[in-house]
Write a protein that holds these residues in place. Structure first.
Motif, PDB file in Angstrom:
ATOM      1  N   UNK A   1       0.642  -0.918   0.402  1.00 18.18           N
ATOM      2  CA  UNK A   1      -0.118   0.453  -0.225  1.00 18.18           C
ATOM      3  C   UNK A   1       0.687   1.230   0.422  1.00 18.18           C
ATOM      4  N   UNK A   2       2.034   0.979   1.150  1.00 21.17           N
ATOM      5  CA  UNK A   2       2.534   2.989   0.459  1.00 21.17           C
ATOM      6  C   UNK A   2       3.224   2.523  -0.705  1.00 21.17           C
ATOM      7  N   UNK A   3       4.198   1.375  -0.975  1.00 20.24           N
ATOM      8  CA  UNK A   3       5.146   1.099  -1.921  1.00 20.24           C
ATOM      9  C   UNK A   3       3.673   1.536  -2.992  1.00 20.24           C
ATOM     10  N   UNK A   4       2.509   1.788  -3.287  1.00 19.81           N
ATOM     11  CA  UNK A   4       1.501   2.204  -4.731  1.00 19.81           C
ATOM     12  C   UNK A   4       1.075   3.579  -3.868  1.00 19.81           C
ATOM     13  N   UNK A   5       1.466   3.625  -3.111  1.00 17.70           N
ATOM     14  CA  UNK A   5       1.336   6.124  -2.924  1.00 17.70           C
ATOM     15  C   UNK A   5       2.014   6.359  -3.492  1.00 17.70           C
ATOM     16  N   UNK A   6       2.945   5.331  -3.128  1.00 14.68           N
ATOM     17  CA  UNK A   6       4.130   7.225  -3.501  1.00 14.68           C
ATOM     18  C   UNK A   6       4.361   6.633  -5.090  1.00 14.68           C
TER      19      UNK A   6
ATOM     20  N   UNK B   1       2.313  14.696   6.225  1.00 15.81           N
ATOM     21  CA  UNK B   1       3.395  14.811   7.286  1.00 15.81           C
ATOM     22  C   UNK B   1       3.720  13.791   8.513  1.00 15.81           C
ATOM     23  N   UNK B   2       2.082  14.305   9.126  1.00 18.97           N
ATOM     24  CA  UNK B   2       2.500  13.102  10.310  1.00 18.97           C
ATOM     25  C   UNK B   2       2.671  12.210   9.745  1.00 18.97           C
ATOM     26  N   UNK B   3       2.055  10.871   9.183  1.00 19.85           N
ATOM     27  CA  UNK B   3       2.017   9.678   9.013  1.00 19.85           C
ATOM     28  C   UNK B   3       3.055   9.343   7.935  1.00 19.85           C
ATOM     29  N   UNK B   4       3.234   9.787   6.816  1.00 20.65           N
ATOM     30  CA  UNK B   4       4.565   9.004   5.971  1.00 20.65           C
ATOM     31  C   UNK B   4       5.798   9.108   7.296  1.00 20.65           C
ATOM     32  N   UNK B   5       6.189   9.756   8.259  1.00 21.95           N
ATOM     33  CA  UNK B   5       7.234   9.293   8.631  1.00 21.95           C
ATOM     34  C   UNK B   5       7.540   8.273   9.422  1.00 21.95           C
ATOM     35  N   UNK B   6       6.478   7.569  10.136  1.00 17.13           N
ATOM     36  CA  UNK B   6       6.364   6.658  10.758  1.00 17.13           C
ATOM     37  C   UNK B   6       5.811   5.187   9.844  1.00 17.13           C
ATOM     38  N   UNK B   7       5.800   5.486   8.346  1.00 23.79           N
ATOM     39  CA  UNK B   7       5.754   4.580   7.322  1.00 23.79           C
ATOM     40  C   UNK B   7       3.366   4.056   7.592  1.00 23.79           C
ATOM     41  N   UNK B   8       3.105   5.021   7.826  1.00 22.40           N
ATOM     42  CA  UNK B   8       1.285   4.997   8.277  1.00 22.40           C
ATOM     43  C   UNK B   8       0.977   5.212   6.855  1.00 22.40           C
ATOM     44  N   UNK B   9       0.198   4.708   6.194  1.00 24.86           N
ATOM     45  CA  UNK B   9      -0.145   5.578   4.691  1.00 24.86           C
ATOM     46  C   UNK B   9      -1.517   6.193   5.117  1.00 24.86           C
TER      47      UNK B   9
ATOM     48  N   UNK C   1      -5.736   7.440   4.294  1.00 27.82           N
ATOM     49  CA  UNK C   1      -6.120   6.451   3.792  1.00 27.82           C
ATOM     50  C   UNK C   1      -6.536   8.196   1.764  1.00 27.82           C
ATOM     51  N   UNK C   2      -6.326   8.686   2.105  1.00 30.71           N
ATOM     52  CA  UNK C   2      -6.738   9.595   1.248  1.00 30.71           C
ATOM     53  C   UNK C   2      -5.542   9.769  -0.273  1.00 30.71           C
ATOM     54  N   UNK C   3      -4.081   8.822   0.405  1.00 32.75           N
ATOM     55  CA  UNK C   3      -3.398   8.505  -0.918  1.00 32.75           C
ATOM     56  C   UNK C   3      -3.626   7.441  -1.084  1.00 32.75           C
ATOM     57  N   UNK C   4      -4.210   6.517  -1.100  1.00 31.41           N
ATOM     58  CA  UNK C   4      -4.855   4.875  -1.518  1.00 31.41           C
ATOM     59  C   UNK C   4      -5.866   5.555  -2.622  1.00 31.41           C
ATOM     60  N   UNK C   5      -6.231   6.289  -2.690  1.00 27.35           N
ATOM     61  CA  UNK C   5      -7.290   6.162  -3.701  1.00 27.35           C
ATOM     62  C   UNK C   5      -7.147   6.525  -5.053  1.00 27.35           C
ATOM     63  N   UNK C   6      -8.048   6.908  -5.852  1.00 22.96           N
ATOM     64  CA  UNK C   6      -7.688   6.145  -7.391  1.00 22.96           C
ATOM     65  C   UNK C   6      -6.696   7.516  -8.006  1.00 22.96           C
ATOM     66  N   UNK C   7      -6.074   7.108  -8.771  1.00 25.01           N
ATOM     67  CA  UNK C   7      -5.115   8.604  -9.668  1.00 25.01           C
ATOM     68  C   UNK C   7      -5.894   8.703 -10.361  1.00 25.01           C
ATOM     69  N   UNK C   8      -6.620   8.673 -11.042  1.00 31.32           N
ATOM     70  CA  UNK C   8      -7.211   9.213 -12.429  1.00 31.32           C
ATOM     71  C   UNK C   8      -8.049  10.716 -11.843  1.00 31.32           C
ATOM     72  N   UNK C   9      -7.397  11.419 -13.037  1.00 34.91           N
ATOM     73  CA  UNK C   9      -8.312  12.909 -12.244  1.00 34.91           C
ATOM     74  C   UNK C   9      -9.383  13.361 -13.413  1.00 34.91           C
ATOM     75  N   UNK C  10     -10.996  13.375 -13.585  1.00 34.01           N
ATOM     76  CA  UNK C  10     -11.225  13.789 -15.347  1.00 34.01           C
ATOM     77  C   UNK C  10     -10.642  15.223 -15.436  1.00 34.01           C
ATOM     78  N   UNK C  11     -10.889  15.235 -17.221  1.00 35.10           N
ATOM     79  CA  UNK C  11     -10.627  16.653 -17.237  1.00 35.10           C
ATOM     80  C   UNK C  11     -11.725  17.968 -16.920  1.00 35.10           C
ATOM     81  N   UNK C  12     -12.877  17.696 -16.495  1.00 37.17           N
ATOM     82  CA  UNK C  12     -13.707  18.364 -15.604  1.00 37.17           C
ATOM     83  C   UNK C  12     -14.392  18.253 -14.363  1.00 37.17           C
ATOM     84  N   UNK C  13     -12.090  17.994 -13.878  1.00 36.92           N
ATOM     85  CA  UNK C  13     -12.988  17.679 -11.870  1.00 36.92           C
ATOM     86  C   UNK C  13     -12.862  18.565 -11.871  1.00 36.92           C
TER      87      UNK C  13
END
Length: 524
Positions: free
Chosen positions: A102-107, A327-335, A337-349
């Motif tokens: 999960x962490x690897x994919x989020x980054x 910034x609070x979580x990543x130094x503790x290697x906690x992912x 939830x927002x970083x694990x969401x779908x990457x695709x951004x529609x043109x009119x998002x």
């Protein structure tokens, strides 16, 4: 007022495309020459993130690094890496394979796969998140940035069109502090602090609009040394979004007060003009004043809607808070939830999706946290407590101030309506009094304006959300206090508390953002 974000766009440069290599997806080691050829394509900026599967995989990572490609290594908890000069981060002892993935994919933006693309959980998860895929020897995707949601809203960025940058916010903050005067109470020197804040709003030449992440001295406890530099992507993005949200909110709330008070003043001037005309006096000045108030109402409302000011500054706040959590979580290697969401951004998002994409971009450009030495669980607990305590204090103070202001504004509206009722009764006895006629018309108008602005700015809802957030964060802070006092912190519990704190902070931010977006700018 700010201009439309579509008039002028900042120059775009390709972002760093983060390619994730999970060696276990390949039956045989990937072809090193083909991989290097893919990662060194012209016109692309690429960084390879290697999720180590065995000690032997380090040889491949080092070969790629010697070819001039930036490489970072994420080491699962059950693997001991061989000595290397490459930057690497090891997962805490309690973490499992799924959490590491999960962490690897989020980054990462792209997953390296063999041509047959095996049906593995990591591949399926990447497909669900709309990640790009790269076959060794193929062309990596070029990630072009979207225009920042803060464009033309951050006064420190080129192309800013914010007039009077040292003025916005003074009216709203002055009126709010006046309504909630001494809200901190006598034990916290409330009256004196309120007087200082009122004086600063009215007379201080330097009006602060600086971004705020955590209390002074937070750098001493931060495990990620690289995330303290203001030039680094995650810090620069947070500062830009936080500063833009602050400026935008000040402008928007000032305009809200101006619109409602101008509408009430228009009623006052209309009645005053009628009264002076009955006495055969010139009523033109009052008519001009009434027209000016109506123009203010129209101008503030229509201009806010034209530039989508509310949608933009609330999206900046949403993005800034998501980055605070990261910034609070990543130094503790906690992912988060927002970083694990779908990457695709529609043109009119909408603006919130664009803000979230900007958050992810900053996190990926930053990369793995730079931990000078593996922090102990006790050090991690102290870092987490710093941020959680600061957020708890903020929400407690925000709740008390807004609740106090809302209560006193209600009392003021009752007084104004009471004066109007008395004036109406007095008119029954002395109908010819001009002052009574003025009171019966103007007092309800100002009472309605005060009620309207409190509703429009969401005093009740914001206070309730802060109360709930503080209620969720307080038990986490108490647990951290016990860990630190007893020096019995352990990684599983610290990281569980970090995940709970992230969920509580994200829930408050999401609820606030959803509620505020419903309150559209309309003619009052």
């Amino acid at each position: 007022m700010t201009e439309s974000p579509n008039k002028t766009k900042p120059p775009r440069h390709p972002n760093t495309t983060v390619v994730l290599l999970a060696p276990e997806l390949f039956l045989t080691p990937p072809d090193t020459a083909a991989l290097i050829a893919s990662l060194t394509q012209p016109h692309a900026r690429v960084r390879l993130l290697v999720r180590l599967a065995s000690e032997a995989d380090m040889t491949l990572a080092e070969a790629v690094a010697r070819a001039g490609v930036a490489v970072q290594v994420l080491v699962p908890a059950d693997i001991t890496p061989p000595p290397t000069a490459l930057p690497l981060v090891r997962m805490p002892p309690d973490s499992g394979k799924e959490e590491t993935n999960d962490l690897a994919l989020a980054l990462s933006d792209c997953l390296l796969v063999p041509a047959d693309r095996p049906k593995r959980r990591l591949v399926g998860l990447a497909e669900e998140l709309h990640k790009h895929f790269l076959v060794p020897g193929g062309q990596p995707p070029v990630i072009h940035p979207h225009p920042s949601i803060s464009h033309r809203l951050d006064p420190e960025q080129p192309g800013s069109r914010i007039p009077f940058p040292r003025v916005w916010g003074r009216v709203e903050q002055f009126l709010l502090e006046l309504a909630a005067f001494a809200w901190r109470g006598p034990k916290r020197d409330g009256a004196a602090k309120s007087r200082r804040r009122l004086h600063a709003c009215a007379f201080k030449a330097e009006w602060p609009h600086t971004p705020y992440f955590a209390p002074e001295g937070w750098e001493d406890l931060a495990p990620d040394r690289d995330a303290q530099d203001t030039g680094r992507p995650i810090v620069a993005a947070f500062d830009q979004l936080d500063r833009s949200a602050l400026y935008g909110s000040y402008i928007h709330r000032d305009l809200a007060w101006a619109a409602y008070l101008a509408a009430a003043s228009a009623v006052l001037f209309a009645v005053a003009g009628h009264i002076v005309s009955l006495h055969k006096l010139p009523d033109l000045p009052w008519a001009v004043a009434e027209l000016a108030m109506l123009v203010i109402v129209l101008a503030t409302t229509l201009s806010s809607r034209r530039v989508r000011l509310q949608d933009r500054w609330t999206a900046c706040r949403f993005g800034a808070e998501q980055l605070r959590i990261a910034r609070m979580c990543l130094p503790l290697l906690v992912v988060p939830r927002a970083l694990c969401s779908v990457d695709k951004v529609p043109p009119r998002a909408d603006e919130s999706k664009r803000a979230l994409a900007e958050v992810k971009r900053a996190v990926r450009d930053q990369g793995l946290p730079e931990l000078a030495a593996a922090p102990s669980a006790l050090e991690a607990a102290r870092w987490l407590k710093l941020v959680v305590k600061d957020q708890t204090t903020y929400h407690h103070d925000n709740h008390h101030r807004l609740e106090c202001a809302e209560d006193r504004l209600i009392r003021l509206t009752v007084i104004l309506f009471g004066v109007a009722v008395v004036a109406v009764v007095a008119e029954l006895v002395d109908y010819g009094s001009s002052l009574l006629l003025l009171a019966t018309a103007a007092m309800p108008a100002f009472a309605a304006a005060i009620h309207g602005v409190a509703t429009r700015l969401g005093f009740v809802h914001r206070a309730q959300l802060s109360l709930e957030a503080a209620g969720e964060l307080e038990p986490i802070q108490d647990d951290l206090d016990k860990m630190i006092d007893q020096a019995e912190a352990d990684w599983p519990n610290v990281r569980t508390l970090a995940a709970r704190a992230a969920e509580a902070m994200a829930r408050e931010t999401t609820s606030w953002h959803s509620q505020v977006r419903r309150q559209k700018d309309v003619i009052v």
